[in-house]
Design a protein around this motif. Structure first.
Motif, PDB file in Angstrom:
ATOM      1  N   PRO A 188       0.774  -1.109  -0.049  1.00  0.00           N
ATOM      2  CA  PRO A 188       0.140  -0.011  -0.093  1.00  0.00           C
ATOM      3  C   PRO A 188       0.960   1.280   0.039  1.00  0.00           C
ATOM      4  O   PRO A 188       0.453   2.120  -0.661  1.00  0.00           O
ATOM      5  N   ALA A 189       1.895   1.527   0.938  1.00  0.00           N
ATOM      6  CA  ALA A 189       2.487   2.403   0.723  1.00  0.00           C
ATOM      7  C   ALA A 189       3.354   2.974  -0.392  1.00  0.00           C
ATOM      8  O   ALA A 189       3.489   3.849  -1.032  1.00  0.00           O
ATOM      9  N   THR A 190       3.886   1.617  -0.861  1.00  0.00           N
ATOM     10  CA  THR A 190       4.675   1.930  -2.433  1.00  0.00           C
ATOM     11  C   THR A 190       3.393   2.279  -3.155  1.00  0.00           C
ATOM     12  O   THR A 190       3.832   3.086  -4.508  1.00  0.00           O
ATOM     13  N   ALA A 191       2.378   1.785  -3.460  1.00  0.00           N
ATOM     14  CA  ALA A 191       1.407   1.786  -4.377  1.00  0.00           C
ATOM     15  C   ALA A 191       0.853   3.388  -4.411  1.00  0.00           C
ATOM     16  O   ALA A 191       0.966   4.172  -5.218  1.00  0.00           O
ATOM     17  N   ASP A 192       0.852   3.839  -3.026  1.00  0.00           N
ATOM     18  CA  ASP A 192       0.453   5.251  -2.850  1.00  0.00           C
ATOM     19  C   ASP A 192       1.485   6.126  -3.597  1.00  0.00           C
ATOM     20  O   ASP A 192       1.267   7.241  -4.253  1.00  0.00           O
ATOM     21  N   ARG A 193       2.732   5.775  -3.436  1.00  0.00           N
ATOM     22  CA  ARG A 193       4.049   6.866  -3.825  1.00  0.00           C
ATOM     23  C   ARG A 193       4.035   6.706  -5.484  1.00  0.00           C
ATOM     24  O   ARG A 193       4.032   7.928  -6.000  1.00  0.00           O
ATOM     25  N   LEU A 194       3.815   5.585  -5.940  1.00  0.00           N
ATOM     26  CA  LEU A 194       3.830   5.512  -7.458  1.00  0.00           C
ATOM     27  C   LEU A 194       2.499   6.311  -8.043  1.00  0.00           C
ATOM     28  O   LEU A 194       2.631   6.952  -8.910  1.00  0.00           O
ATOM     29  N   CYS A 195       1.187   5.849  -7.205  1.00  0.00           N
ATOM     30  CA  CYS A 195       0.109   6.681  -7.669  1.00  0.00           C
ATOM     31  C   CYS A 195       0.244   8.245  -7.716  1.00  0.00           C
ATOM     32  O   CYS A 195      -0.143   9.096  -8.501  1.00  0.00           O
ATOM     33  N   ASP A 204      -4.419  10.189  -5.483  1.00  0.00           N
ATOM     34  CA  ASP A 204      -4.324   9.911  -3.940  1.00  0.00           C
ATOM     35  C   ASP A 204      -5.183   8.500  -4.036  1.00  0.00           C
ATOM     36  O   ASP A 204      -6.586   8.752  -4.169  1.00  0.00           O
ATOM     37  N   THR A 205      -4.313   7.471  -3.451  1.00  0.00           N
ATOM     38  CA  THR A 205      -5.060   6.196  -3.574  1.00  0.00           C
ATOM     39  C   THR A 205      -5.195   5.644  -1.843  1.00  0.00           C
ATOM     40  O   THR A 205      -5.661   4.530  -1.866  1.00  0.00           O
ATOM     41  N   HIS A 206      -4.768   6.429  -0.919  1.00  0.00           N
ATOM     42  CA  HIS A 206      -5.223   6.345   0.396  1.00  0.00           C
ATOM     43  C   HIS A 206      -4.968   4.838   0.974  1.00  0.00           C
ATOM     44  O   HIS A 206      -5.578   4.364   1.876  1.00  0.00           O
ATOM     45  N   GLY A 207      -3.904   4.406   0.366  1.00  0.00           N
ATOM     46  CA  GLY A 207      -3.435   2.936   0.812  1.00  0.00           C
ATOM     47  C   GLY A 207      -4.554   1.984   0.542  1.00  0.00           C
ATOM     48  O   GLY A 207      -4.326   0.857   1.153  1.00  0.00           O
ATOM     49  N   GLU A 208      -5.405   2.226  -0.455  1.00  0.00           N
ATOM     50  CA  GLU A 208      -6.653   1.323  -0.559  1.00  0.00           C
ATOM     51  C   GLU A 208      -6.644   0.849  -2.159  1.00  0.00           C
ATOM     52  O   GLU A 208      -7.082  -0.333  -2.296  1.00  0.00           O
ATOM     53  N   LEU A 209      -6.213   1.721  -3.010  1.00  0.00           N
ATOM     54  CA  LEU A 209      -6.755   1.810  -4.351  1.00  0.00           C
ATOM     55  C   LEU A 209      -5.625   1.247  -5.225  1.00  0.00           C
ATOM     56  O   LEU A 209      -4.653   1.389  -5.178  1.00  0.00           O
ATOM     57  N   ASN A 210      -6.182   0.976  -6.550  1.00  0.00           N
ATOM     58  CA  ASN A 210      -4.924   0.792  -7.620  1.00  0.00           C
ATOM     59  C   ASN A 210      -5.069   2.055  -8.523  1.00  0.00           C
ATOM     60  O   ASN A 210      -5.894   2.789  -8.196  1.00  0.00           O
ATOM     61  N   CYS A 211      -4.265   1.888  -9.318  1.00  0.00           N
ATOM     62  CA  CYS A 211      -4.240   3.120 -10.399  1.00  0.00           C
ATOM     63  C   CYS A 211      -3.499   2.841 -11.605  1.00  0.00           C
ATOM     64  O   CYS A 211      -2.780   1.901 -11.614  1.00  0.00           O
ATOM     65  N   GLU A 212      -3.682   3.623 -12.629  1.00  0.00           N
ATOM     66  CA  GLU A 212      -2.818   3.462 -13.832  1.00  0.00           C
ATOM     67  C   GLU A 212      -2.101   4.802 -13.913  1.00  0.00           C
ATOM     68  O   GLU A 212      -2.184   5.748 -13.439  1.00  0.00           O
ATOM     69  N   THR A 213      -0.750   4.070 -14.354  1.00  0.00           N
ATOM     70  CA  THR A 213       0.310   5.246 -14.281  1.00  0.00           C
ATOM     71  C   THR A 213       0.889   5.346 -16.067  1.00  0.00           C
ATOM     72  O   THR A 213       0.201   4.877 -16.998  1.00  0.00           O
ATOM     73  N   THR A 214       1.501   6.113 -16.307  1.00  0.00           N
ATOM     74  CA  THR A 214       2.112   6.635 -17.635  1.00  0.00           C
ATOM     75  C   THR A 214       2.822   5.472 -18.134  1.00  0.00           C
ATOM     76  O   THR A 214       2.734   5.226 -19.470  1.00  0.00           O
ATOM     77  N   ASP A 215       3.437   4.571 -17.241  1.00  0.00           N
ATOM     78  CA  ASP A 215       4.092   3.248 -18.058  1.00  0.00           C
ATOM     79  C   ASP A 215       3.092   1.955 -17.467  1.00  0.00           C
ATOM     80  O   ASP A 215       3.783   0.959 -18.011  1.00  0.00           O
ATOM     81  N   GLY A 216       2.134   2.051 -17.094  1.00  0.00           N
ATOM     82  CA  GLY A 216       1.369   0.800 -17.032  1.00  0.00           C
ATOM     83  C   GLY A 216       0.216   0.980 -15.787  1.00  0.00           C
ATOM     84  O   GLY A 216      -0.279   1.885 -15.654  1.00  0.00           O
ATOM     85  N   VAL A 217       0.240  -0.159 -14.879  1.00  0.00           N
ATOM     86  CA  VAL A 217      -0.667  -0.314 -13.856  1.00  0.00           C
ATOM     87  C   VAL A 217      -0.001  -0.664 -12.582  1.00  0.00           C
ATOM     88  O   VAL A 217       0.796  -1.397 -12.329  1.00  0.00           O
ATOM     89  N   VAL A 218      -0.568  -0.004 -11.398  1.00  0.00           N
ATOM     90  CA  VAL A 218      -0.152  -0.349 -10.084  1.00  0.00           C
ATOM     91  C   VAL A 218      -1.404  -0.992  -9.314  1.00  0.00           C
ATOM     92  O   VAL A 218      -2.514  -0.226  -9.251  1.00  0.00           O
ATOM     93  N   VAL A 219      -0.850  -2.051  -8.960  1.00  0.00           N
ATOM     94  CA  VAL A 219      -1.957  -2.798  -8.121  1.00  0.00           C
ATOM     95  C   VAL A 219      -1.725  -2.901  -6.718  1.00  0.00           C
ATOM     96  O   VAL A 219      -0.325  -3.213  -6.399  1.00  0.00           O
TER      97      VAL A 219
END
Length: 265
Positions: free
Chosen positions: A158-165, A171-186
């Motif tokens: 969760p902490a790393t996902a938040d940073r990448l997002c 703002d993924t709040h330690g809970e959500l996934n997101c799409e980035t410029t180079d792909g997907v963060v789960v």
């Protein structure tokens, strides 16, 4: 989940016997009263064969205690990791039809998930008969680190996902996934535990994660809403935020090949 308590009320049952009391003793011919003759009662035989004997130790031990079933330990999801990733050294054939998109799978180091196993599962998700590849939205091919990839799927704490997002302004709040410029963060929490709004196991929810985020990758930029009460929710709906009367659903297409959609948000 709410627990319901059921109180059981008990009532006392009263037994009523008719014809109670003692029968009068009979009179003899000379007018004297004879004492009543007690009936002869044969002793009831004991069935020693059907009742197993208990040893002195058994008798003193009291009622046997059943061992309570062991609880399955709760899945532990680390809140943070070291921020570095292992790349799945695996490759596969392209599945589907349409523009080819090569993807790489990475898993944050130090968590109890194999990058190779995660890549194999994602490969199966993208090749599912109700997924994007099976309906002409694109073909997908897993590649290793040595091959150029069009996008990367990362599974992160969760902490790393938040940073990448957050680097994408999200703002993924330690809970959500997101799409980035180079792909997907789960988010690892979602990958391992699923979602409280999703009526299905975590393994099924992983289909929703990949289908939703890859949907963004193939150009479906907008989120969708519920298409009607009781209908399956579109995968491009943010189902973790509520279903609005829809049923949770992990696949873009119904079993008959119909695209599951809803109003654009």
């Amino acid at each position: 989940m709410a627990l319901a308590a059921l109180a059981l009320g008990g009532g006392a049952a009263l037994a009523h016997y008719q014809g109670g009391g003692t029968k009068p003793a009979p009179e003899a011919a000379d007018g004297r009263v004879r004492p009543p003759v007690a009936p002869t009662v044969s002793p009831e035989p004991r069935d020693t064969a059907s009742a197993p004997s208990r040893s002195r130790a058994d008798a003193s031990a009291g009622p046997s205690q059943k061992t309570p079933p062991k609880r399955k330990p709760a899945t532990r999801v680390p809140a943070s990791g070291n921020g570095t990733f292992a790349t799945a050294e695996a490759a596969g054939r392209a599945s589907g039809s349409g523009p080819l998109r090569r993807y790489r799978v990475q898993v944050e180091k130090g968590i109890d998930i194999s990058a190779k196993d995660a890549a194999a599962e994602i490969q199966q998700i993208l090749a599912h008969p109700r997924g994007w590849a099976a309906h002409g939205r694109g073909s997908f091919q897993l590649v290793s680190a040595e091959t150029d990839a069009d996008f990367v799927i990362r599974i992160a704490t969760p902490a790393t996902a938040d940073r990448l997002c957050r680097d994408q302004g999200l703002d993924t709040h330690g809970e959500l996934n997101c799409e980035t410029t180079d792909g997907v963060v789960v988010n690892l929490r979602r990958w391992m535990l699923g979602s409280p709004t999703f009526a299905g196991p975590a393994a099924e929810y992983r289909h929703l994660i990949i289908n939703h985020e890859v949907g963004h990758v193939i150009g479906l930029r907008r989120h969708l809403g519920c298409g009607g009460v009781g209908k399956p929710a579109p995968v491009m709906m943010q189902q973790i935020k509520g279903l609005d009367g829809c049923r949770s659903n992990a696949w873009p297409y119904a079993e008959d090949g119909t695209y599951i959609t809803g109003p654009t948000l």
